[in-house]
Design a protein around this motif. Sequence first.
Motif, mmCIF file in Angstrom:
data_model
loop_
_atom_site.group_PDB
_atom_site.id
_atom_site.type_symbol
_atom_site.label_atom_id
_atom_site.label_comp_id
_atom_site.label_asym_id
_atom_site.label_seq_id
_atom_site.Cartn_x
_atom_site.Cartn_y
_atom_site.Cartn_z
ATOM 1 N N ARG A 115 1.058 -1.319 0.369
ATOM 2 C CA ARG A 115 0.316 -0.051 0.224
ATOM 3 C C ARG A 115 1.047 1.322 0.363
ATOM 4 N N HIS A 116 0.850 1.977 -0.956
ATOM 5 C CA HIS A 116 1.461 3.400 -1.076
ATOM 6 C C HIS A 116 -0.425 4.667 -0.099
ATOM 7 N N LEU A 117 0.843 5.486 -0.035
ATOM 8 C CA LEU A 117 -0.594 6.251 0.537
ATOM 9 C C LEU A 117 0.127 7.624 0.115
ATOM 10 N N ILE A 118 -1.338 8.548 0.047
ATOM 11 C CA ILE A 118 -1.483 9.661 -0.551
ATOM 12 C C ILE A 118 -1.824 10.562 0.391
ATOM 13 N N TYR A 119 -0.741 11.916 0.679
ATOM 14 C CA TYR A 119 -0.937 12.161 2.035
ATOM 15 C C TYR A 119 -1.316 13.955 1.701
ATOM 16 N N MET A 120 -1.667 14.742 1.636
ATOM 17 C CA MET A 120 -2.319 16.408 1.465
ATOM 18 C C MET A 120 -2.012 15.932 -0.042
ATOM 19 N N LYS A 122 -0.955 13.804 -2.478
ATOM 20 C CA LYS A 122 0.623 13.723 -3.345
ATOM 21 C C LYS A 122 0.980 12.857 -2.635
ATOM 22 N N PRO A 123 1.032 11.830 -3.562
ATOM 23 C CA PRO A 123 2.148 10.559 -3.192
ATOM 24 C C PRO A 123 3.365 10.889 -1.658
ATOM 25 N N MET A 124 3.832 10.084 -0.788
ATOM 26 C CA MET A 124 4.896 10.486 0.236
ATOM 27 C C MET A 124 5.852 9.465 -0.853
ATOM 28 N N ARG A 125 7.073 9.997 -1.045
ATOM 29 C CA ARG A 125 7.744 9.025 -1.309
ATOM 30 C C ARG A 125 9.315 8.809 -0.483
ATOM 31 N N TRP A 126 9.217 9.028 1.286
ATOM 32 C CA TRP A 126 10.235 8.029 1.065
ATOM 33 C C TRP A 126 9.411 7.455 2.836
ATOM 34 N N TYR A 127 8.642 8.089 3.420
ATOM 35 C CA TYR A 127 8.312 8.014 4.762
ATOM 36 C C TYR A 127 7.912 6.725 4.829
ATOM 37 N N ARG A 128 8.717 5.291 5.484
ATOM 38 C CA ARG A 128 8.498 3.955 5.112
ATOM 39 C C ARG A 128 7.164 3.333 5.010
ATOM 40 N N PRO A 129 6.782 3.770 6.524
ATOM 41 C CA PRO A 129 5.039 2.907 6.742
ATOM 42 C C PRO A 129 3.997 3.472 5.585
ATOM 43 N N ALA A 130 4.392 4.683 4.807
ATOM 44 C CA ALA A 130 3.467 5.322 3.172
ATOM 45 C C ALA A 130 4.180 4.716 1.681
ATOM 46 N N VAL A 131 5.322 3.850 2.115
ATOM 47 C CA VAL A 131 5.887 3.323 0.860
ATOM 48 C C VAL A 131 6.115 1.552 0.687
ATOM 49 N N GLY A 132 4.942 1.985 0.071
ATOM 50 C CA GLY A 132 5.135 -0.627 -0.238
ATOM 51 C C GLY A 132 4.759 -0.932 1.714
ATOM 52 N N GLU A 133 3.686 -0.207 2.021
ATOM 53 C CA GLU A 133 3.257 -0.828 3.479
ATOM 54 C C GLU A 133 2.700 -2.161 2.719
ATOM 55 N N LYS A 134 3.341 -3.485 3.570
ATOM 56 C CA LYS A 134 2.955 -4.984 3.550
ATOM 57 C C LYS A 134 1.836 -5.468 3.535
ATOM 58 N N MET A 135 0.152 -5.482 3.824
ATOM 59 C CA MET A 135 -0.885 -5.441 4.341
ATOM 60 C C MET A 135 -1.301 -7.101 3.609
ATOM 61 N N ALA A 136 -1.730 -7.884 4.364
ATOM 62 C CA ALA A 136 -2.804 -8.720 4.211
ATOM 63 C C ALA A 136 -4.222 -8.533 3.354
ATOM 64 N N ARG A 137 -4.284 -8.937 2.308
ATOM 65 C CA ARG A 137 -5.662 -8.252 1.994
ATOM 66 C C ARG A 137 -6.727 -9.173 0.694
ATOM 67 N N PHE A 138 -6.165 -9.716 0.201
ATOM 68 C CA PHE A 138 -6.419 -10.894 -0.638
ATOM 69 C C PHE A 138 -6.213 -11.966 -0.432
ATOM 70 N N TYR A 139 -7.370 -13.113 0.503
ATOM 71 C CA TYR A 139 -7.010 -14.258 1.664
ATOM 72 C C TYR A 139 -8.713 -15.135 1.314
ATOM 73 N N LEU A 222 11.889 8.143 8.264
ATOM 74 C CA LEU A 222 12.338 8.780 7.414
ATOM 75 C C LEU A 222 11.158 9.963 6.930
ATOM 76 N N GLY A 223 10.834 9.961 7.902
ATOM 77 C CA GLY A 223 9.295 11.531 7.441
ATOM 78 C C GLY A 223 10.375 12.780 7.451
ATOM 79 N N PHE A 224 11.316 12.711 7.629
ATOM 80 C CA PHE A 224 11.685 14.055 7.429
ATOM 81 C C PHE A 224 12.256 14.145 6.164
ATOM 82 N N LEU A 225 12.410 13.104 5.397
ATOM 83 C CA LEU A 225 12.899 13.172 3.616
ATOM 84 C C LEU A 225 11.568 13.346 3.419
#
Length: 272
Positions: A115-120, A122-139, A222-225
């Motif tokens: 999952r990639h996050l769109i925040y304010m 625009k997509p977040m680029r560096w903040y780790r939980p917002a870039v490729g967060e792994k989630m079990a969603r198809f089961y 890496l939110g500061f990035l």
Amino acid sequence: MVPLLPFTLVVMTRNEAQKIARCLDSVPFAAEKLVIDSGSTDDTMAIARTHGARVVQQEWLGFGPQRNFAATQCSHPWILALDADEYLTPALADELQRSLPALMKSGTAAAILRRHLIYMGKPMRWYRPAVGEKMARFYHRDRARWNDVRVHESLQLNGPSVTFHAPFLHDNNPSLVEKQLKVLLYSELKCRDWLDKDKPARMWQTPFVFALAFIKDYFLRLGFLDGWRGYAIAQTAANYAVYKRMRYYEMRQNPASRDTAADALTRSGLDH
């Protein structure tokens, strides 16, 4: 015509008229689309039906129990769970259409999506939980089950999983106002879970919790990035970590506040 695959897309809703169509339309290859609605007063249900979904109304049970209820209503054992503010990218839709037929014939319990996050806006680029967060969603509902917590639920797997690479998108909280309202609700639900477990209220930890939560999100993740948007995410996360502990302390010190707060959330339309 897009070939349909034998799985159910499940979306839980309450007043999601602005988002539900985009979510449903991003999965045109699902043989069934199911919306579990818990009391919408806008056009959510009508829009969902217009976009091919079957709507089931169910009073809110909490995030985990509501998802487990939804699984019992599906016509297919394989389930794709999305929130109304989430949607597939074309790349992920293509990857799923190519890979799911073989996966659904296997003994796999679930597929992990990124999952990639769109925040304010625009997509977040560096903040780790917002870039490729792994989630079990198809089961497969016979091989996985959501835990029965009121909030921050997760899928418990009874079998192997696979991971897909293309992302789906989360258009998170149109503004900080919606985010703060969600903080109030999620804090209340989390505190109720803590009450059920009779967790001690360790208020002495609170100042350290704020600092550690901010450092974790702003620096280690890496939110500061991501500039000031990264600062806003870290600050909000740290405030949430502190507020829910203060609220839990209040619940234990003044049990009457549990009912008055629940009433306030209901009157404000924030009870779930």
